[in-house]
Write a protein that holds these residues in place. Sequence first.
Motif, mmCIF file in Angstrom:
data_model
loop_
_atom_site.group_PDB
_atom_site.id
_atom_site.type_symbol
_atom_site.label_atom_id
_atom_site.label_comp_id
_atom_site.label_asym_id
_atom_site.label_seq_id
_atom_site.Cartn_x
_atom_site.Cartn_y
_atom_site.Cartn_z
ATOM 1 N N HIS A 136 1.557 24.807 -16.939
ATOM 2 C CA HIS A 136 1.105 25.600 -18.091
ATOM 3 C C HIS A 136 1.879 26.924 -18.129
ATOM 4 C CE1 HIS A 136 -2.960 23.423 -18.832
ATOM 5 N NE2 HIS A 136 -2.084 23.118 -19.769
ATOM 6 N N HIS A 160 -10.683 22.431 -17.464
ATOM 7 C CA HIS A 160 -11.012 23.210 -16.250
ATOM 8 C C HIS A 160 -12.361 22.784 -15.673
ATOM 9 C CE1 HIS A 160 -7.908 26.404 -16.586
ATOM 10 N NE2 HIS A 160 -7.940 26.049 -17.866
ATOM 11 N N HIS A 207 1.264 24.580 -11.416
ATOM 12 C CA HIS A 207 1.360 23.603 -12.511
ATOM 13 C C HIS A 207 2.116 24.200 -13.689
ATOM 14 C CE1 HIS A 207 -2.239 25.852 -13.671
ATOM 15 N NE2 HIS A 207 -2.116 25.386 -14.898
ATOM 16 N N ASP A 227 -5.328 26.124 -11.144
ATOM 17 C CA ASP A 227 -6.344 25.705 -12.115
ATOM 18 C C ASP A 227 -6.905 24.363 -11.659
ATOM 19 O OD1 ASP A 227 -5.641 27.930 -13.493
ATOM 20 O OD2 ASP A 227 -5.001 26.912 -15.322
ATOM 21 N N HIS A 280 -6.452 18.580 -13.564
ATOM 22 C CA HIS A 280 -6.099 19.569 -14.584
ATOM 23 C C HIS A 280 -5.019 19.095 -15.552
ATOM 24 C CE1 HIS A 280 -5.949 23.419 -16.489
ATOM 25 N NE2 HIS A 280 -4.751 23.705 -16.051
ATOM 26 N N ASP A 317 1.095 29.891 -18.737
ATOM 27 C CA ASP A 317 0.501 31.066 -18.082
ATOM 28 C C ASP A 317 0.613 30.976 -16.559
ATOM 29 O OD1 ASP A 317 -1.379 28.952 -18.259
ATOM 30 O OD2 ASP A 317 -3.025 30.315 -17.811
ATOM 31 N N HIS A 318 1.267 29.905 -16.051
ATOM 32 C CA HIS A 318 1.530 29.796 -14.607
ATOM 33 C C HIS A 318 3.025 29.688 -14.284
ATOM 34 C CE1 HIS A 318 -2.656 29.266 -13.115
ATOM 35 N NE2 HIS A 318 -2.826 29.076 -14.423
HETATM 36 ZN ZN LIG Z 1 -3.632 25.467 -16.556
#
Ligand SMILES: [Zn+2]
Length: 444
Positions: free
Chosen positions: A64, A388, A62, A174, A153, A66-67
């Motif tokens: 975000h 989450h 996804h 996530d 998410h 941090d991904h």
């Molecule tokens: Zn996420």
Amino acid sequence: MELKFLGAAATVTGSKTLIHNHDSGYLVDCGLYQGENWLTEKNKNEIDKDIIKSLLGVFITHAHLDHCGYLPYLVAQGYSGPIFMTEETKKLVSIVLEDAYNIMEKAHLENKIEKKPYTQDDIAKVISMINLKERDILHKHENLEFKFYQAGHILGAVSLWLKWDNKKVLFTGDLGRTDDCIHPEPQVCPDDVDAVVIEGTYGDRTHPVDDSFSKFQKTINHIREKKGVLLIPSFAIARSTVVLKKLYDFFQEYPTLKLKIYVDSPMMIKALHAYEQYSKELKIKSQEFLAILGDIKMVEFPKDRKKLMKVHAPYILLSSSGMLTGGRSIEHFERIAIKDYNAVLFVGYQGVGTLGRAVIDGQNEILANNKPTALKALIENILSLSAHADQKQIIDYLMKSRIKDATIFINHAEKSAADELEQSISSKLKNRVIKVEENQNYQA
Ligand SMILES: [Zn+2]
């Protein structure tokens, strides 16, 4: 096949998991570390050249940061293969990477960073390397088979099931919550697996009862009475949509309290347009989503910003970032939070070291125009809007999955969350559970 966690081990950012058989490999997610300095410093560590040469593909669960935020770094370091994701994720990834580049460029111009780790061309390369894949269909790449499943998410988010080297592994990515008001429920993977890599962000928590209406009521009554502004700093992607849906529902129930809502954040506006484009993918009807958007005014151009400054209070203003770490929410906060007739409503977790966290923890002074100034606005925080799955939802997901003797790897969790989740899983399931450590190799 072996798994190696290059990020998000005992922490919740920097997701990067390598699957490899010593000759070749794939990367699942390619995220940036975020938050405190000791974490963001890790973004400077380049990935081993041999690993990059051996990569056959990258999967992104996804959009975000941090991904997906490390993708341009990876390309700048020489990766040139395919990047698999859903169409909706591609839309959000391009918004997120552009925004991250602008923040980096600003920091570079202000001499806060010496050398830029990647260029705008690298982002263009990332976008050109994206290979769109639909959910629920078996796809093949070389000798690997894979499927994407709905993860809730945020828009476009998926779990990834793959079969390679005679091993079947599920990466949950996530996981959203089953009771999200906008995003669909995560789909339990129907396929057999030998290993599960599960996220444990909220592995030690149970979501509190929805407190959004009571916090809206308190802050809106305050600004209606005193003719002030309610500032809602919010994450631009997904959270803003959830907040707007909650506000819409609140005003349906309390129509006499209805106020104008302004959205001042270029990234939030782009994300809302993406949600509008793909509203069929959401839990709510497209018509209702259009009604929600119809209720807000987007501050898109400089002339709109000038107009905003002249709007008569009371009104509501949404802006990012959600933790007051950058973007327009800080400018608005410095103006709004120092007046007692205004209110500020936070809508989620505030990371350690951020201004949002300091304010929630009781800091009562800020630097406004370089002068120490008292915070006088009413400050509130909604605690129930996490995106989450909580501990119970994670365990339910695992219990419904076809995991039989599969090893369960917990990643994307702070140490305390991973510890509690491990105990909770072990009390209900007989599977081997491993709390992953950074750069360790594990047999799938
Ligand atoms: Zn996420």
